[in-house]
Design an enzyme around this catalytic site. Sequence first.
Site, PDB file in Angstrom:
ATOM      1  N   LYS A  76     -32.331  -8.795  33.775  1.00 45.70           N
ATOM      2  CA  LYS A  76     -31.951 -10.152  34.170  1.00 45.70           C
ATOM      3  C   LYS A  76     -32.512 -11.091  33.101  1.00 45.70           C
ATOM      4  O   LYS A  76     -33.718 -11.127  32.859  1.00 45.70           O
ATOM      5  CB  LYS A  76     -32.563 -10.478  35.536  1.00 45.70           C
ATOM      6  CG  LYS A  76     -32.483 -11.948  35.963  1.00 45.70           C
ATOM      7  CD  LYS A  76     -31.115 -12.307  36.487  1.00 45.70           C
ATOM      8  CE  LYS A  76     -31.091 -13.702  37.093  1.00 45.70           C
ATOM      9  NZ  LYS A  76     -31.780 -13.783  38.392  1.00 45.70           N
ATOM     10  N   ILE A  77     -31.627 -11.834  32.451  1.00 49.31           N
ATOM     11  CA  ILE A  77     -32.049 -12.786  31.432  1.00 49.31           C
ATOM     12  C   ILE A  77     -31.355 -14.124  31.686  1.00 49.31           C
ATOM     13  O   ILE A  77     -30.474 -14.236  32.544  1.00 49.31           O
ATOM     14  CB  ILE A  77     -31.732 -12.299  30.000  1.00 49.31           C
ATOM     15  CG1 ILE A  77     -30.211 -12.237  29.760  1.00 49.31           C
ATOM     16  CG2 ILE A  77     -32.380 -10.939  29.721  1.00 49.31           C
ATOM     17  CD1 ILE A  77     -29.821 -12.054  28.301  1.00 49.31           C
ATOM     18  N   SER A  78     -31.734 -15.109  30.929  1.00 48.40           N
ATOM     19  CA  SER A  78     -31.052 -16.394  30.996  1.00 48.40           C
ATOM     20  C   SER A  78     -29.706 -16.313  30.285  1.00 48.40           C
ATOM     21  O   SER A  78     -29.572 -15.645  29.254  1.00 48.40           O
ATOM     22  CB  SER A  78     -31.917 -17.464  30.336  1.00 48.40           C
ATOM     23  OG  SER A  78     -31.194 -18.661  30.188  1.00 48.40           O
ATOM     24  N   HIS A 130     -36.489 -22.948  39.572  1.00 43.84           N
ATOM     25  CA  HIS A 130     -36.853 -22.127  40.732  1.00 43.84           C
ATOM     26  C   HIS A 130     -37.238 -22.987  41.932  1.00 43.84           C
ATOM     27  O   HIS A 130     -36.645 -24.022  42.210  1.00 43.84           O
ATOM     28  CB  HIS A 130     -37.967 -21.147  40.358  1.00 43.84           C
ATOM     29  CG  HIS A 130     -37.623 -20.186  39.271  1.00 43.84           C
ATOM     30  ND1 HIS A 130     -36.348 -19.744  39.032  1.00 43.84           N
ATOM     31  CD2 HIS A 130     -38.397 -19.591  38.327  1.00 43.84           C
ATOM     32  CE1 HIS A 130     -36.355 -18.907  38.016  1.00 43.84           C
ATOM     33  NE2 HIS A 130     -37.585 -18.808  37.567  1.00 43.84           N
ATOM     34  N   THR A 142     -31.591 -21.436  30.124  1.00 45.10           N
ATOM     35  CA  THR A 142     -30.515 -22.334  30.525  1.00 45.10           C
ATOM     36  C   THR A 142     -31.065 -23.725  30.775  1.00 45.10           C
ATOM     37  O   THR A 142     -30.454 -24.727  30.379  1.00 45.10           O
ATOM     38  CB  THR A 142     -29.826 -21.799  31.788  1.00 45.10           C
ATOM     39  OG1 THR A 142     -29.181 -20.569  31.487  1.00 45.10           O
ATOM     40  CG2 THR A 142     -28.789 -22.789  32.311  1.00 45.10           C
ATOM     41  N   ALA A 143     -32.224 -23.791  31.419  1.00 40.32           N
ATOM     42  CA  ALA A 143     -32.822 -25.088  31.726  1.00 40.32           C
ATOM     43  C   ALA A 143     -33.034 -25.895  30.447  1.00 40.32           C
ATOM     44  O   ALA A 143     -32.702 -27.091  30.390  1.00 40.32           O
ATOM     45  CB  ALA A 143     -34.148 -24.895  32.456  1.00 40.32           C
TER      46      ALA A 143
END
Length: 279
Positions: free
Chosen positions: A55-57, A154, A110-111
């Site tokens: 799981k990655i951005s 989050h 992404t943020a």
Amino acid sequence: MKIAYSPCPNDTFVFHALTHGLIEGAPSFDVTYADIDVTNHLAIESDPNQHDVMKISFAALPWVLNDYALLSCGGALGRGCGPLVLTADEEHHPAYLRGKRVAVPSERSTAYILFRLWAAQQVEGDIGEIVVMPFHDIMPAVQKGDVDAGLVIHEARFTYQNYGLHKLVDLGDWWEKDTGHAIPLGAIIARRSIEQEALTGWIKQSIDYAWENPQASKDYVREHAQEMDDDVAQSHINLYVNEFTKELGEEGYEAIETFLYRAANDGLVPDTHLHKLRD
């Protein structure tokens, strides 16, 4: 099979059945728990044979698409779930950030990409110093005045008021209004040498199991939720596990492509391998 994902409630909820032998025909899984900034660097900088599934951005995808394929399920896209920029004072104008110190959880997230895209459009002049720190340290740093603003992700969406902080901008809200698309947050990738159809099927079955048996993963989620309140953990799951988790679909792929091509156009990510997004 080696898999790496975060200890966040949405990931443990989604992958509980898959990694606990509850999906018929699926292999056993050796799980590494790591925050997404760690998995981003693992995917980009480590030997691709170290992990089979990660799981990655979505922001890290352009660096890894030569070795890894984007899977159509298991990830996190959504609406009303974007990152926030917080300040200690009740500021509501983007100009406040000119020349300021801003804490961010990663420069390949992404943020962060959403923040830079928004700032290029909304902030006249340059932001000051970008300070990378673990996401759980950001709100205390803003509260103490160590930085002028913080980019949070989050469960911070649900808890920032506890620190007396104020929302300068909801970057997800801005993105949705500016593009009409959902927000691409976390991607599931797999080594290209792995048979992806079977893997995708197992992950979808794990998602279905989680939805049909929501209590089954409760202890597993709580074990890894870093002392998060049960209600906050459930809100986290409700927000980040949705129809895009089961299947990206055309709408999901269009959101990802819009995000990455915009980022590439602004020089924030390379465009070298973006043609492999749907491969």
